[in-house]
Design a protein around this motif. Structure first.
Motif, PDB file in Angstrom:
ATOM      1  N   PHE A  51       0.873  -1.336  -0.004  1.00 16.36           N
ATOM      2  CA  PHE A  51      -0.017   0.108   0.154  1.00 16.36           C
ATOM      3  C   PHE A  51       0.831   1.220  -0.213  1.00 16.36           C
ATOM      4  O   PHE A  51       1.724   1.437   0.693  1.00 16.36           O
ATOM      5  N   GLN A  53       0.499   5.673  -0.080  1.00 13.94           N
ATOM      6  CA  GLN A  53      -0.170   6.915   0.044  1.00 13.94           C
ATOM      7  C   GLN A  53       0.942   8.283  -0.414  1.00 13.94           C
ATOM      8  O   GLN A  53       1.859   8.117  -0.132  1.00 13.94           O
ATOM      9  N   THR A  60      -4.582  13.604  -1.005  1.00 12.88           N
ATOM     10  CA  THR A  60      -4.028  12.209  -0.838  1.00 12.88           C
ATOM     11  C   THR A  60      -4.666  11.208  -1.507  1.00 12.88           C
ATOM     12  O   THR A  60      -5.831  11.249  -1.579  1.00 12.88           O
ATOM     13  N   TYR A  62      -4.527   7.002  -2.515  1.00 15.05           N
ATOM     14  CA  TYR A  62      -3.957   5.705  -2.022  1.00 15.05           C
ATOM     15  C   TYR A  62      -4.005   4.649  -3.062  1.00 15.05           C
ATOM     16  O   TYR A  62      -4.878   4.467  -3.873  1.00 15.05           O
ATOM     17  N   GLN A  82      -6.116   2.023  -7.584  1.00 16.63           N
ATOM     18  CA  GLN A  82      -6.473   3.245  -6.566  1.00 16.63           C
ATOM     19  C   GLN A  82      -7.538   2.869  -5.417  1.00 16.63           C
ATOM     20  O   GLN A  82      -8.508   2.792  -6.260  1.00 16.63           O
ATOM     21  N   SER A  85      -9.207   5.237   1.373  1.00 14.12           N
ATOM     22  CA  SER A  85      -8.085   5.627   2.415  1.00 14.12           C
ATOM     23  C   SER A  85      -8.196   4.506   3.598  1.00 14.12           C
ATOM     24  O   SER A  85      -7.076   4.237   4.137  1.00 14.12           O
ATOM     25  N   LYS A  88      -6.132  -0.092   3.297  1.00 16.80           N
ATOM     26  CA  LYS A  88      -5.057  -0.638   3.940  1.00 16.80           C
ATOM     27  C   LYS A  88      -5.126  -1.226   5.358  1.00 16.80           C
ATOM     28  O   LYS A  88      -4.937  -2.315   5.496  1.00 16.80           O
TER      29      LYS A  88
END
Length: 121
Positions: A51, A53, A60, A62, A82, A85, A88
């Protein structure tokens, strides 16, 4: 800063016209920093998921890079997603029980965001 600009260009291009190759997107995301990797020793299909960021223009993003095992080989094939948030976190809580189930529940729903996932039948 140059790398950040490159990632922005790659992502905009990939999302809007899909002209950028998936391998180039993977290289760009990897170059922006380190990822957190979850290795799946007992999975038949998934070798590991990493993962990332990345912050681009105060936004942001991810990503999950999934490495699928290849039959009769120690190599794996990488695909990028993609994701949200919380992906993960959710994956990390569940992959030890079943990496495949955690993949299908938390990563695969994002398969169309970049168009860089394998085609499952």
């Amino acid at each position: 800063m140059k790398n950040l600009f490159l990632v922005l260009i790659v992502l905009i291009t990939a999302i809007s016209v899909k002209a950028q190759s998936c391998d180039e997107i993977i290289r760009s995301v990897k170059s922006e920093g380190y990822g957190t990797t979850y290795t799946s020793y007992n999975s038949d299909a998934i070798s590991k998921v990493t993962f990332y960021q990345i912050t681009v223009d105060y936004k942001t993003l991810y990503f999950a890079i999934v490495c699928f095992k290849q039959k009769y080989s120690y190599n794996c094939s990488e695909y990028i997603y993609q994701v949200a948030s919380n992906t993960k976190y959710n994956y990390s809580l569940n992959y030890m029980n079943s990496a495949g189930k955690a993949f299908w529940e938390y990563i695969q729903p994002y398969h169309s965001n970049l168009g860089c996932s394998p085609k499952f039948e």
